[in-house]
Design an enzyme around this catalytic site. Structure first.
Site, PDB file in Angstrom:
ATOM      1  N   ASP A 225     -51.662   0.356   9.808  1.00  0.00           N
ATOM      2  CA  ASP A 225     -53.212  -0.138   9.705  1.00  0.00           C
ATOM      3  C   ASP A 225     -53.938   0.617  10.446  1.00  0.00           C
ATOM      4  O   ASP A 225     -53.547   1.564  11.551  1.00  0.00           O
ATOM      5  CB  ASP A 225     -53.173  -1.244  10.386  1.00  0.00           C
ATOM      6  CG  ASP A 225     -54.491  -2.556   9.846  1.00  0.00           C
ATOM      7  OD1 ASP A 225     -54.031  -3.436   8.946  1.00  0.00           O
ATOM      8  OD2 ASP A 225     -55.242  -2.297  10.168  1.00  0.00           O
TER       9      ASP A 225
ATOM     10  N   THR B   4     -58.563  -7.556  -3.703  1.00  0.00           N
ATOM     11  CA  THR B   4     -59.541  -7.492  -4.493  1.00  0.00           C
ATOM     12  C   THR B   4     -60.376  -6.838  -4.616  1.00  0.00           C
ATOM     13  O   THR B   4     -61.288  -6.756  -4.296  1.00  0.00           O
ATOM     14  CB  THR B   4     -60.310  -8.866  -4.052  1.00  0.00           C
ATOM     15  OG1 THR B   4     -58.644  -9.785  -3.634  1.00  0.00           O
ATOM     16  CG2 THR B   4     -60.763  -9.751  -5.082  1.00  0.00           C
TER      17      THR B   4
ATOM     18  N   PHE C  51     -52.842 -13.929  -4.398  1.00  0.00           N
ATOM     19  CA  PHE C  51     -53.944 -15.300  -4.999  1.00  0.00           C
ATOM     20  C   PHE C  51     -53.451 -16.344  -3.222  1.00  0.00           C
ATOM     21  O   PHE C  51     -53.684 -17.202  -4.066  1.00  0.00           O
ATOM     22  CB  PHE C  51     -53.394 -16.119  -6.248  1.00  0.00           C
ATOM     23  CG  PHE C  51     -53.291 -14.945  -7.157  1.00  0.00           C
ATOM     24  CD1 PHE C  51     -54.977 -15.229  -7.629  1.00  0.00           C
ATOM     25  CD2 PHE C  51     -52.915 -14.092  -7.714  1.00  0.00           C
ATOM     26  CE1 PHE C  51     -55.220 -14.648  -9.421  1.00  0.00           C
ATOM     27  CE2 PHE C  51     -52.844 -13.346  -8.898  1.00  0.00           C
ATOM     28  CZ  PHE C  51     -54.247 -13.865  -9.534  1.00  0.00           C
TER      29      PHE C  51
ATOM     30  N   ARG D 149     -53.307 -18.725  -0.119  1.00  0.00           N
ATOM     31  CA  ARG D 149     -54.251 -19.110   0.144  1.00  0.00           C
ATOM     32  C   ARG D 149     -54.565 -18.714   1.844  1.00  0.00           C
ATOM     33  O   ARG D 149     -53.285 -18.933   2.562  1.00  0.00           O
ATOM     34  CB  ARG D 149     -54.507 -20.661   0.320  1.00  0.00           C
ATOM     35  CG  ARG D 149     -54.525 -21.380  -1.476  1.00  0.00           C
ATOM     36  CD  ARG D 149     -53.972 -22.107  -1.959  1.00  0.00           C
ATOM     37  NE  ARG D 149     -52.181 -22.508  -1.521  1.00  0.00           N
ATOM     38  CZ  ARG D 149     -51.922 -23.367  -1.461  1.00  0.00           C
ATOM     39  NH1 ARG D 149     -51.848 -24.283  -1.580  1.00  0.00           N
ATOM     40  NH2 ARG D 149     -50.414 -23.268  -0.767  1.00  0.00           N
ATOM     41  N   GLU D 150     -55.184 -19.336   2.423  1.00  0.00           N
ATOM     42  CA  GLU D 150     -55.216 -18.883   3.821  1.00  0.00           C
ATOM     43  C   GLU D 150     -54.588 -20.387   4.175  1.00  0.00           C
ATOM     44  O   GLU D 150     -55.176 -21.602   3.770  1.00  0.00           O
ATOM     45  CB  GLU D 150     -56.146 -18.503   4.868  1.00  0.00           C
ATOM     46  CG  GLU D 150     -56.673 -16.691   4.379  1.00  0.00           C
ATOM     47  CD  GLU D 150     -57.641 -16.532   5.129  1.00  0.00           C
ATOM     48  OE1 GLU D 150     -58.586 -17.551   6.497  1.00  0.00           O
ATOM     49  OE2 GLU D 150     -57.781 -15.786   5.484  1.00  0.00           O
TER      50      GLU D 150
ATOM     51  N   CYS E  29     -63.100 -14.706   0.804  1.00  0.00           N
ATOM     52  CA  CYS E  29     -62.325 -14.467  -0.166  1.00  0.00           C
ATOM     53  C   CYS E  29     -63.347 -15.385  -1.491  1.00  0.00           C
ATOM     54  O   CYS E  29     -64.661 -14.574  -2.159  1.00  0.00           O
ATOM     55  CB  CYS E  29     -62.017 -14.544  -1.105  1.00  0.00           C
ATOM     56  SG  CYS E  29     -60.045 -14.091  -0.154  1.00  0.00           S
TER      57      CYS E  29
HETATM   58  N1  LIG Z   1     -57.605 -13.627   3.095  1.00  0.00           N
HETATM   59  C1  LIG Z   1     -57.141 -13.910   1.966  1.00  0.00           C
HETATM   60  O1  LIG Z   1     -57.567 -15.085   1.807  1.00  0.00           O
HETATM   61  C2  LIG Z   1     -56.759 -13.225   0.355  1.00  0.00           C
HETATM   62  C3  LIG Z   1     -56.652 -13.934  -0.570  1.00  0.00           C
HETATM   63  C4  LIG Z   1     -56.117 -12.890  -1.518  1.00  0.00           C
HETATM   64  C5  LIG Z   1     -56.638 -11.881  -1.358  1.00  0.00           C
HETATM   65  N2  LIG Z   1     -57.899 -11.583  -0.735  1.00  0.00           N
HETATM   66  C6  LIG Z   1     -58.063 -10.224  -0.359  1.00  0.00           C
HETATM   67  O2  LIG Z   1     -56.655  -8.998   0.407  1.00  0.00           O
HETATM   68  C7  LIG Z   1     -58.316  -7.989   0.296  1.00  0.00           C
HETATM   69  C8  LIG Z   1     -57.012  -7.525   1.623  1.00  0.00           C
HETATM   70  O3  LIG Z   1     -58.439  -8.846   3.219  1.00  0.00           O
HETATM   71  P1  LIG Z   1     -57.473  -9.801   4.160  1.00  0.00           P
HETATM   72  O4  LIG Z   1     -57.936 -11.350   4.398  1.00  0.00           O
HETATM   73  O5  LIG Z   1     -55.932  -9.212   4.212  1.00  0.00           O
HETATM   74  O6  LIG Z   1     -58.843  -8.647   5.358  1.00  0.00           O
HETATM   75  P2  LIG Z   1     -58.061  -7.955   6.755  1.00  0.00           P
HETATM   76  O7  LIG Z   1     -59.646  -7.758   6.982  1.00  0.00           O
HETATM   77  O8  LIG Z   1     -57.557  -9.446   6.861  1.00  0.00           O
HETATM   78  O9  LIG Z   1     -57.558  -7.210   6.424  1.00  0.00           O
HETATM   79  C9  LIG Z   1     -57.602  -5.979   6.370  1.00  0.00           C
HETATM   80  C10 LIG Z   1     -56.863  -4.545   7.530  1.00  0.00           C
HETATM   81  O10 LIG Z   1     -57.133  -3.618   6.699  1.00  0.00           O
HETATM   82  C11 LIG Z   1     -57.428  -2.561   7.680  1.00  0.00           C
HETATM   83  N3  LIG Z   1     -57.633  -1.348   7.070  1.00  0.00           N
HETATM   84  C12 LIG Z   1     -59.258  -1.130   7.175  1.00  0.00           C
HETATM   85  N4  LIG Z   1     -59.006  -0.105   5.969  1.00  0.00           N
HETATM   86  C13 LIG Z   1     -57.676   0.533   6.494  1.00  0.00           C
HETATM   87  C14 LIG Z   1     -57.475   1.562   6.596  1.00  0.00           C
HETATM   88  N5  LIG Z   1     -57.611   3.516   5.999  1.00  0.00           N
HETATM   89  N6  LIG Z   1     -56.446   2.938   6.720  1.00  0.00           N
HETATM   90  C15 LIG Z   1     -55.207   1.635   7.002  1.00  0.00           C
HETATM   91  N7  LIG Z   1     -55.129   0.149   7.777  1.00  0.00           N
HETATM   92  C16 LIG Z   1     -56.938  -0.133   6.747  1.00  0.00           C
HETATM   93  C17 LIG Z   1     -58.165  -3.613   8.650  1.00  0.00           C
HETATM   94  O11 LIG Z   1     -57.452  -3.099  10.087  1.00  0.00           O
HETATM   95  C18 LIG Z   1     -57.343  -4.801   8.744  1.00  0.00           C
HETATM   96  O12 LIG Z   1     -56.830  -5.128   9.519  1.00  0.00           O
HETATM   97  C19 LIG Z   1     -58.935  -8.007   0.690  1.00  0.00           C
HETATM   98  O13 LIG Z   1     -59.702  -7.342  -0.791  1.00  0.00           O
HETATM   99  C20 LIG Z   1     -59.377  -9.649  -0.059  1.00  0.00           C
HETATM  100  O14 LIG Z   1     -60.578 -10.372  -0.819  1.00  0.00           O
HETATM  101  C21 LIG Z   1     -57.259 -11.557   0.515  1.00  0.00           C
END
Ligand SMILES: NC(=O)c1ccc[n+]([C@@H]2O[C@H](COP(=O)([O-])OP(=O)(O)OC[C@H]3O[C@@H](n4cnc5c(N)ncnc54)[C@H](O)[C@@H]3O)[C@@H](O)[C@H]2O)c1
Length: 447
Positions: A48, A139, A171, A173-174, A279
């Site tokens: 990350d 996503t 998919f 759920r938080e 989301c």
């Molecule tokens: N949060 C949810 O409930 C959920 C559920 C299903 C799908 N998603 C999808 O999953 C994806 C991630 O969502 P999230 O909620 O985990 O986001 P988040 O912001 O919590 O996590 C994303 C991570 O990616 C890191 N990041 C960004 N650019 C980077 C790079 N170039 N190299 C390395 N790390 C990098 C960020 O620092 C961050 O820690 C999104 O596309 C979201 O739509 C999220």
């Protein structure tokens, strides 16, 4: 069975331990994926750019509230199956499968911002050292894999030779993310290469969930369709609830009866302030933009979004209904800031936006949420307890359905308030009981 016991049975059940990297491994999806795969027995590196979160994870601290994550993280750190780094090249040196779980936020025009995806593709183009399967959990709209492929091609990388792309939408759920990792409803694996899909299938096979192999386009579209469908259910039930208000019906009983229909079910039929969070709105808008770009006018999807916008105005209308048309100088206590209970996530949550609106109208707002600390940037003044938020208030507004709010000493709350106005924007409380306590109670779709 406790959660720990439920997850313990998956420990080291993978048929063979594979080296895996999870890019975005300090995020919600990335950290759960990384920890879950480590628990199954794989050697996982979470990569990350967020050093603060990486340091926390390395110390066994979950960077956000997610039940079960800290315990599982600690166990897998101790077993030496997981580590975290900001060095992508080092992580790629070993990995057979690289999961991509970086954020894909909403741009101002509603489309998905793929800049982090492009950054990762650039990193892969520069640093891939041998054939790797790249599985995208983020996503992304249909077509994003073509963008990734083009970026990788700029570095002379060829799909099929140096890497294969797989879409593996998430998919979870938080609030239930660890549970959902081990007990997913299904796992979707989209890609061109049968071998690449088989490798990703192997990783999820110990979970005994249905695994659907398909094309990348179908996998990406399934994720968007799922979130649009859930958003539709929320907007639908809010529409029905608002009609109930006009005709003297009670949405609680309507939902109760409706949900027993096996074709419908009870999930995602909770009337309230509308869907929000990181989301659903973003993905619905992303799908709308995708449809428009492909030449289709998605009137129906747009109406789901419009209904959602309207719902928060509808809730504010209830506040005006009780306090009159000027909120200037009015004291309002707000309970709940997160987009749902069970999470500390306020990204794109409606509640802080409503608070902001009230503050801009001149109201003095005190906020309380069990998971949101006083340092979080939300308008209004944070209170240490729900009672403090209610003290001297002209109106109390419930915006998140935390169980804690149902267990409050509501008689004390009423005594603390200047006027006993209660707008229950999430239908957490019983109208008759609240009226017996002396509140002027207004819910959503409830007489
Ligand atoms: N949060 C949810 O409930 C959920 C559920 C299903 C799908 N998603 C999808 O999953 C994806 C991630 O969502 P999230 O909620 O985990 O986001 P988040 O912001 O919590 O996590 C994303 C991570 O990616 C890191 N990041 C960004 N650019 C980077 C790079 N170039 N190299 C390395 N790390 C990098 C960020 O620092 C961050 O820690 C999104 O596309 C979201 O739509 C999220």
């Amino acid at each position: 069975m406790s959660d720990e016991e439920r997850y313990a049975k998956f420990e080291v059940t993978a048929p063979r331990a594979l080296p895996i990297a999870v890019v975005g491994g300090a995020g919600y999806v990335g950290s759960i994926t990384a920890v879950g795969l480590a628990h199954l027995g794989h050697h996982v590196v979470g990569v990350d750019v967020n050093r603060e979160r990486l340091a926390q994870l390395t110390e066994g601290i979950a960077p956000f509230h997610e039940p079960g994550l800290a315990a599982l993280l600690g166990a897998n750190l101790a077993a030496g199956r997981i580590r975290f780094t900001d060095a992508l090249p080092e992580a790629l040196a070993e990995a057979k499968v690289v999961f991509v779980a970086v954020n894909t936020p909403r741009r101002d025009n509603g489309e998905a911002d793929l800049s982090h995806i492009i950054d990762v593709a650039t990193g892969l183009g520069r640093h891939l050292q041998r054939y790797t399967v790249v599985a995208v959990k983020s996503t992304v709209p249909v077509g994003a894999h073509l963008t990734m492929r083009r970026v990788l091609e700029q570095f002379g990388r060829r799909e099929g030779a140096d890497y294969d792309l797989v879409a593996n939408p998430e998919f979870l759920r938080e609030g239930f993310a660890v549970h959902d990792f081990f007990y997913p409803d299904r796992v979707i694996i989209g890609g061109q290469s049968a071998d690449a899909k088989a490798l990703v299938r192997e990783l999820f096979e110990p979970l005994a969930a249905p695994i659907i192999e398909t094309t990348i386009e179908n996998a990406q579209m399934t994720k968007y369709a799922a979130n649009a469908f859930l958003a539709m259910r929320v907007s639908f039930i809010n529409e029905i609830a608002n009609i109930c208000e006009g005709v003297g019906a009670d949405i609680k009983d309507v939902v109760h009866g409706l949900g027993y229909d096996r074709r419908i079910g009870h999930d995602y039929l909770r009337p309230g302030i509308g869907f929000s969070g990181p989301c659903l709105p973003k993905d619905l808008e992303g799908l709308i933009r995708l449809a428009e770009d492909s030449g289709y006018e998605p009137f129906f999807l747009k109406s789901i979004l419009e209904k959602n916008e309207h719902q928060r105005r509808h809730i504010l209308g209830k506040v005006y209904g009780l306090l009159g048309t000027s909120l200037y100088g009015r004291r309002i206590g707000v309970l709940g800031l997160t987009f749902k209970q069970g999470t500390d996530d306020i990204r794109n949550s409606t509640a802080p936006e409503i608070v902001d609106y009230l503050v801009r109208r001149g109201a003095e707002v005190r906020t309380y949420d069990p998971m949101v600390g006083p340092d979080t940037a939300v308008a209004g003044r944070p209170a240490k307890s729900p009672y403090e938020a209610a003290a001297g208030a002209d109106l109390l507004l419930l915006l998140t359905s935390w169980d804690e709010f149902r267990a409050l000493d509501l008689e004390r709350i009423r005594r603390e308030m200047r006027l006993p106005n209660l707008v229950d924007g999430v239908n957490a409380l019983d109208p008759a009981a609240m009226r017996r306590l002396g509140f002027t109670y207004v819910g959503v779709g409830r007489p």
